[in-house]
Enzyme design. Structure first.
Site, PDB file in Angstrom:
ATOM      1  N   GLY A 468      26.878 -15.676  39.377  1.00 19.10           N
ATOM      2  CA  GLY A 468      26.795 -14.434  38.603  1.00 19.10           C
ATOM      3  C   GLY A 468      25.441 -13.784  38.756  1.00 19.10           C
ATOM      4  O   GLY A 468      24.489 -14.384  39.255  1.00 19.10           O
ATOM      5  N   GLY A 470      22.796 -11.691  36.440  1.00 16.18           N
ATOM      6  CA  GLY A 470      22.393 -11.179  35.134  1.00 16.18           C
ATOM      7  C   GLY A 470      21.401 -10.053  35.342  1.00 16.18           C
ATOM      8  O   GLY A 470      21.025  -9.730  36.475  1.00 16.18           O
ATOM      9  N   ALA A 471      21.000  -9.467  34.257  1.00 17.35           N
ATOM     10  CA  ALA A 471      20.075  -8.349  34.341  1.00 17.35           C
ATOM     11  C   ALA A 471      18.718  -8.788  34.868  1.00 17.35           C
ATOM     12  O   ALA A 471      17.978  -8.003  35.439  1.00 17.35           O
ATOM     13  CB  ALA A 471      19.929  -7.722  32.965  1.00 17.35           C
ATOM     14  N   TYR A 472      18.386 -10.033  34.662  1.00 17.57           N
ATOM     15  CA  TYR A 472      17.055 -10.497  35.061  1.00 17.57           C
ATOM     16  C   TYR A 472      17.082 -11.451  36.239  1.00 17.57           C
ATOM     17  O   TYR A 472      16.093 -12.086  36.549  1.00 17.57           O
ATOM     18  CB  TYR A 472      16.361 -11.170  33.871  1.00 17.57           C
ATOM     19  CG  TYR A 472      15.884 -10.177  32.837  1.00 17.57           C
ATOM     20  CD1 TYR A 472      14.642  -9.569  32.962  1.00 17.57           C
ATOM     21  CD2 TYR A 472      16.690  -9.843  31.755  1.00 17.57           C
ATOM     22  CE1 TYR A 472      14.205  -8.645  32.021  1.00 17.57           C
ATOM     23  CE2 TYR A 472      16.252  -8.925  30.812  1.00 17.57           C
ATOM     24  CZ  TYR A 472      15.007  -8.330  30.946  1.00 17.57           C
ATOM     25  OH  TYR A 472      14.579  -7.426  30.023  1.00 17.57           O
ATOM     26  N   GLY A 473      18.209 -11.588  36.875  1.00 16.68           N
ATOM     27  CA  GLY A 473      18.250 -12.470  38.037  1.00 16.68           C
ATOM     28  C   GLY A 473      19.614 -13.098  38.214  1.00 16.68           C
ATOM     29  O   GLY A 473      20.574 -12.766  37.513  1.00 16.68           O
ATOM     30  N   VAL A 474      19.682 -14.000  39.159  1.00 14.71           N
ATOM     31  CA  VAL A 474      20.970 -14.592  39.494  1.00 14.71           C
ATOM     32  C   VAL A 474      21.239 -15.841  38.661  1.00 14.71           C
ATOM     33  O   VAL A 474      20.326 -16.485  38.166  1.00 14.71           O
ATOM     34  CB  VAL A 474      21.053 -14.959  40.994  1.00 14.71           C
ATOM     35  CG1 VAL A 474      21.039 -13.721  41.865  1.00 14.71           C
ATOM     36  CG2 VAL A 474      19.934 -15.918  41.366  1.00 14.71           C
ATOM     37  N   VAL A 475      22.524 -16.127  38.555  1.00 15.49           N
ATOM     38  CA  VAL A 475      22.938 -17.372  37.916  1.00 15.49           C
ATOM     39  C   VAL A 475      23.555 -18.219  39.024  1.00 15.49           C
ATOM     40  O   VAL A 475      24.427 -17.757  39.755  1.00 15.49           O
ATOM     41  CB  VAL A 475      23.988 -17.123  36.806  1.00 15.49           C
ATOM     42  CG1 VAL A 475      24.354 -18.433  36.118  1.00 15.49           C
ATOM     43  CG2 VAL A 475      23.478 -16.112  35.793  1.00 15.49           C
ATOM     44  N   LYS A 504      20.059 -20.210  35.306  1.00 20.04           N
ATOM     45  CA  LYS A 504      19.799 -18.758  35.310  1.00 20.04           C
ATOM     46  C   LYS A 504      18.321 -18.518  35.536  1.00 20.04           C
ATOM     47  O   LYS A 504      17.470 -19.053  34.819  1.00 20.04           O
ATOM     48  CB  LYS A 504      20.248 -18.147  33.986  1.00 20.04           C
ATOM     49  CG  LYS A 504      19.993 -16.661  33.912  1.00 20.04           C
ATOM     50  CD  LYS A 504      20.998 -15.892  33.098  1.00 20.04           C
ATOM     51  CE  LYS A 504      20.900 -16.038  31.622  1.00 20.04           C
ATOM     52  NZ  LYS A 504      21.759 -15.125  30.893  1.00 20.04           N
ATOM     53  N   ASP A 620      26.255  -8.851  21.309  1.00 22.14           N
ATOM     54  CA  ASP A 620      26.686  -8.382  22.632  1.00 22.14           C
ATOM     55  C   ASP A 620      27.927  -9.154  23.078  1.00 22.14           C
ATOM     56  O   ASP A 620      27.992  -9.667  24.193  1.00 22.14           O
ATOM     57  CB  ASP A 620      25.546  -8.537  23.650  1.00 22.14           C
ATOM     58  CG  ASP A 620      25.839  -7.805  24.965  1.00 22.14           C
ATOM     59  OD1 ASP A 620      26.731  -6.933  24.978  1.00 22.14           O
ATOM     60  OD2 ASP A 620      25.178  -8.123  25.973  1.00 22.14           O
TER      61      ASP A 620
HETATM   62  N1  LIG Z   1      26.924 -21.281  32.178  1.00 21.35           N
HETATM   63  C1  LIG Z   1      27.629 -20.525  33.003  1.00 21.35           C
HETATM   64  N2  LIG Z   1      28.713 -21.006  33.620  1.00 21.35           N
HETATM   65  C2  LIG Z   1      29.440 -20.217  34.446  1.00 21.35           C
HETATM   66  N3  LIG Z   1      29.144 -18.935  34.711  1.00 21.35           N
HETATM   67  C3  LIG Z   1      28.077 -18.397  34.126  1.00 21.35           C
HETATM   68  C4  LIG Z   1      27.255 -19.157  33.247  1.00 21.35           C
HETATM   69  N4  LIG Z   1      26.266 -18.358  32.806  1.00 21.35           N
HETATM   70  C5  LIG Z   1      26.461 -17.174  33.360  1.00 21.35           C
HETATM   71  N5  LIG Z   1      27.535 -17.172  34.166  1.00 21.35           N
HETATM   72  C6  LIG Z   1      28.034 -16.043  34.949  1.00 21.35           C
HETATM   73  O1  LIG Z   1      26.968 -15.196  35.250  1.00 21.35           O
HETATM   74  C7  LIG Z   1      27.169 -13.898  34.662  1.00 21.35           C
HETATM   75  C8  LIG Z   1      25.852 -13.339  34.187  1.00 21.35           C
HETATM   76  O2  LIG Z   1      25.295 -14.213  33.238  1.00 21.35           O
HETATM   77  P1  LIG Z   1      24.609 -13.681  31.908  1.00 21.35           P
HETATM   78  O3  LIG Z   1      25.523 -12.716  31.232  1.00 21.35           O
HETATM   79  O4  LIG Z   1      24.185 -14.843  31.105  1.00 21.35           O
HETATM   80  O5  LIG Z   1      23.368 -12.946  32.512  1.00 21.35           O
HETATM   81  P2  LIG Z   1      22.467 -11.903  31.771  1.00 21.35           P
HETATM   82  O6  LIG Z   1      21.181 -11.784  32.497  1.00 21.35           O
HETATM   83  O7  LIG Z   1      22.367 -12.283  30.353  1.00 21.35           O
HETATM   84  O8  LIG Z   1      23.311 -10.609  31.939  1.00 21.35           O
HETATM   85  P3  LIG Z   1      23.357  -9.392  30.977  1.00 21.35           P
HETATM   86  O9  LIG Z   1      22.081  -9.425  30.199  1.00 21.35           O
HETATM   87  O10 LIG Z   1      23.509  -8.246  31.899  1.00 21.35           O
HETATM   88  O11 LIG Z   1      24.578  -9.586  30.099  1.00 21.35           O
HETATM   89  C9  LIG Z   1      28.184 -14.133  33.548  1.00 21.35           C
HETATM   90  O12 LIG Z   1      28.946 -12.984  33.276  1.00 21.35           O
HETATM   91  C10 LIG Z   1      29.023 -15.253  34.122  1.00 21.35           C
HETATM   92  O13 LIG Z   1      30.014 -14.752  34.969  1.00 21.35           O
END
Ligand SMILES: Nc1ncnc2c1ncn2[C@@H]1O[C@H](COP(=O)(O)OP(=O)(O)OP(=O)(O)O)[C@@H](O)[C@H]1O
Length: 797
Positions: A468, A470-475, A504, A620
């Site tokens: 995935g 996220g706004a601040y990087g990859v997961v 993350k 959120d």
């Molecule tokens: N623990 C996890 N297990 C499986 N997939 C995950 C997990 N954490 C995140 N992901 C995947 O990565 C995506 C982005 O993660 P996340 O929403 O935590 O990032 P973010 O930086 O908080 O994004 P945003 O702030 O834009 O919502 C999620 O929508 C999900 O598909």
């Protein structure tokens, strides 16, 4: 965009006031910004605006948008509604985004399908409602005026006609009676298929719920037949052989006629036997009566999820051949929190009843790094409070020099968290401001300098790919072989001798202010970690009790610091998020089965209730932040925008101001300028939207602002004038009664006046959820009875 004179706030200018005590307000509070182009709805988190923009501003690129466009079209066509394109919905290629669907015409273009007033909803009583197996949901106006005798005559006449109306549902629901009918007409096939279905490993798919209304018509079921099948399913559990089932169905007396439109729903789950009435032998032979892609319902009303795993982990993973992208770890903060122990697990307030959660064993967290004494923390709290100044009455107490009394022992943010917040904030600021910080990669340090922790790859393995953004990087996912030191029960996902973690990377963007980034990480880690860790609190009798977090909060294991980023280590959810589930290609992107959606709803409510009980609102909630394990276990993630509305020392709930979240899920009161709102109630609104998204397969509206969204405006208009909303009226369920209860609940959720809105707790206690089967049993809960049933051999333990 909103005009400045609008009462509705342009959230760009709204600064979110996080209701933390003054001592650490600065840490969580989003930094205000005047940059409209970046902030928009997301308040202090411009990242989310970008995410949102990606998904709504460019519907052509959005799978969900396309899906919605087609579904909306189908829905509207089927109702002969003339479509009027919303001024805000026109796209270059005339596609319609989920929230840009045409406005309904006429009296909102809504065909009255049954009255469901708000006042009536309020008077509903679950006990009454379950006195009858067959609930008449809708009545045409004429029939309403008839006497009982006349009505019966009319019904029996109609029934004798055996009209060929299809028992269709909406949004791809296949009727159970159609399925049963299909059984009777395809005896030989059915018997084979039934065997497949009762086999847990079956891949056979008897009934395809993604069939459209049109297709469902071909299921050639009649109202009478539907009623018949409904009646028969009640005796289904006592029938072990497929042949017997069929013959029993056919010989059964006709049930009362169900008036109104044809429905897909023909089974009253309340009439299905509970597993307590089912012998062990029966359990072994329970039949699958409904199977959709990743979901099965058994004849006793229980169900089973079998969600697909991400391809990354569904294959064989060779962790030895991949490299760790995260480099060496520098600092780990995880140890400040209490470690999960076997005892915690034993005391857990929940029990996962379906397939044994393969990974339900415990990962040993890194060594405890910090041990802080309560007095230290309180002192810290006090000193910070004084230096920052305070505004709340709770804080005033501290100004008097008293040690703040813990008034909410359940709060997620108390002394240990405060200590960590201070430490973490300091570290983040140092890290981001002093870019030249020199760290010896061969040395691992902790915040106290007392312990040395192993390298990242030793703890969490090597990356096997990204899951995935996220706004601040990859997961990404990291995996390593399970070690002898990993004492069970492990909390992380395991497969074929390997243990998996989601990692993350949180990297500040160049435009980010340090404080905003710090706030994001602090919220994300502290709140997430605190919520997913056992807490000790005082119960009503004044005794200390340990409460385990529900299984529906994503576990946060660790936070590490790398050269140019921070790395958060989380529990890995191998079936991905709800957004992916709703847009999965294999299904062409359709809604979930209502039984499946209800189960997810109950889990979501449990998770959010737990958060609220601990003084935290998510703020959120959306499909992207709801993750799954293959057995259907739901996990709430992403606490980066969560708000602490009550700390351990605060008696009162702090209201918030400023819009937060993702537009389609944001409650209307958040858009009202300078309006303070209860963050718990906005969470509930979001949950309602998430639920509708699950069962509809598309958004309800783009934004809950009348001036901005024609669909929302039509919702408000309909409710105001007719006390009903066509979307809720048209929802179908396999159970009439649950359908009715759900509809009532939806009206209570979607109250734009938050004071009239139902709370999470009320919803969880309410008749809809009470009668919803959930595959997670919440032991020791005053909300739910424990499901002691073992639905199928091999599903438990
Ligand atoms: N623990 C996890 N297990 C499986 N997939 C995950 C997990 N954490 C995140 N992901 C995947 O990565 C995506 C982005 O993660 P996340 O929403 O935590 O990032 P973010 O930086 O908080 O994004 P945003 O702030 O834009 O919502 C999620 O929508 C999900 O598909």
């Amino acid at each position: 965009m909103l005009k400045s004179e609008d009462k509705v706030a342009d959230s760009a200018s709204v600064k979110r006031n996080r209701s933390l005590s003054a001592s650490f307000k600065g840490l969580f509070r989003s930094t205000s910004s005047t940059n409209n182009s970046t902030i928009n709805i997301k308040g202090g988190h411009p990242n989310k605006i970008e995410t949102q923009t990606k998904r709504t501003a460019n519907p052509d690129n959005s799978i969900l948008s396309k899906l919605t466009a087609s579904k909306e079209h189908e829905l509207h066509t089927s109702r002969n509604r003339s479509a009027v394109t919303s001024p805000m919905s026109a796209n270059a290629d005339n596609t319609v985004s989920p929230v840009q669907s045409p406005k309904l015409s006429g009296k909102h273009g809504v065909r009255t399908v049954g009255k469901m007033t708000l006042s009536r909803a309020g008077s509903m009583n679950s006990q009454e409602s379950f006195t009858s197996d067959y609930i008449i949901e809708e009545e045409d106006d004429e029939e309403e005026n008839l006497g009982d005798h006349q009505r019966r005559q009319r019904i029996s006449k109609r029934e004798s006609r055996k009209d060929s109306t299809s028992p269709v549902g909406i949004d791809g629901l296949i009727s159970l009676d159609a399925r049963l009918e299909s059984r009777s007409s395809q005896e030989s096939t059915e018997s084979v298929e039934n065997k497949k279905c009762s086999n847990n490993n079956s891949t056979g798919q008897i009934f395809n719920r993604s069939r459209s209304r049109r297709n469902s018509v071909k299921a050639n079921s009649s109202n009478a037949r539907r009623s018949l099948s409904l009646k028969k399913v009640n005796s289904f559990s006592s029938i072990n052989s497929a042949n017997n089932t069929n013959s029993s169905i056919m010989s059964s007396p006709k049930p009362p006629y169900i008036r109104g439109r044809a429905h897909a729903d023909t089974i009253s789950a309340t009439t299905l036997p509970t597993s307590r009435n089912v012998s062990e032998k029966d359990k072994e032979e329970l039949k699958c009566i409904l199977q959709v892609e990743s979901f099965k319902v058994f004849e006793n009303g229980s169900h089973e999820h079998n969600l697909k795993m991400l391809s990354l982990v569904s294959g064989n993973v060779d962790t030895d051949k991949v490299k760790s992208p995260t480099g060496n770890n520098l600092f780990s903060f995880s140890g400040i929190f209490k470690n999960h122990s076997k005892a915690d697990e034993a005391n857990a307030d929940y029990q996962i009843t379906p397939n044994k959660y393969e990974n339900a064993k415990s990962l040993i967290p890194p060594k405890r790094i910090l041990a802080c004494k309560t007095t230290d923390k309180v002192d810290k709290y006090r000193s910070r409070s004084r230096s920052n100044g305070s505004t709340s009455s709770d804080d005033d107490e501290e100004e008097d020099g008293k040690i703040p009394e813990v008034v909410n022992s359940k709060a997620a943010v108390s002394s240990p968290e405060l200590k960590l917040i201070n430490k973490l904030s300091e570290k983040i600021h140092n890290h981001l401001q002093i870019k030249t910080v020199t760290i010896n990669n061969n040395t691992t340090l902790d915040t106290s300098g007392e312990n040395e922790i192993p390298a990242f790859s030793d703890l969490y393995g090597k990356s096997i790919g990204h899951i995935g953004h996220g706004a601040y990087g990859v997961v990404s996912v990291c995996a390593r072989p399970i070690k002898y030191t990993d004492i069970p029960p492990l909390q992380a996902f395991t497969k074929e001798g390997k243990i998996f973690f989601a990692v993350k990377e949180l990297k500040p963007r160049s435009t980010d202010q340090v404080e905003k980034f710090s706030s994001k990480i602090t919220s994300e880690f502290i709140i997430g970690h605190s919520l997913s860790t056992s807490h000790t609190s005082l119960n009503n009798n004044g005794t200390m009790v340990k409460t385990s977090p529900p299984p529906n909060i994503l576990k946060i294991f660790d936070l590490m610091e790398n050269n140019d980023s921070f790395i958060e280590v989380m529990e890995f959810c191998p079936s991905g998020d709800l957004y992916s589930l709703l847009t999965r290609k294999s299904k062409g992107g359709t809604a979930l089965h209502p039984v499946e959606a209800d189960c997810f709803m109950k889990q979501l409510l449990h998770g959010v209730k737990f958060m609220h009980d601990h003084g935290v609102a998510h703020c959120d909630l959306k499909p992207e932040n709801i993750l799954f394990h293959p057995n259907g276990l739901l996990k709430i993630c992403d606490f980066g925008t969560s708000c602490v509305f009550q700390t351990a020392w605060e008696k009162h709930v702090h209201f918030q101001s400023g819009a937060m979240g993702s537009e389609p899920y944001v409650a209307p009161e958040e858009f009202i300028q300078d309006k303070k709102y209860d963050p718990r109630l906005v969470d509930l609104w979001s949950i309602g939207v998430v639920y509708c998204t699950m069962v509809l397969g598309h958004y309800l509206w783009k934004i809950a602002v009348k001036e901005k969204d024609a669909l929302y405006a039509s919702f408000v208009e309909e409710i105001t004038e007719d006390k009903q909303f066509y979307v809720f009226e048209d929802l179908r369920h396999v159970n009439h009664e649950i359908n009715r209860l759900r509809r009532i609940a939806l009206y209570k959720i979607f109250q734009w006046n938050p004071q009239k809105r139902i709370t999470v707790e009320e919803l969880l206690h309410g008749p809809w959820m009470k009668h919803t089967r959930c595959c997670v049993s919440y032991r020791n809960s005053d909300i739910l009875p424990v499901y002691e049933e073992k639905r199928r051999i091999g599903m438990n333990k």
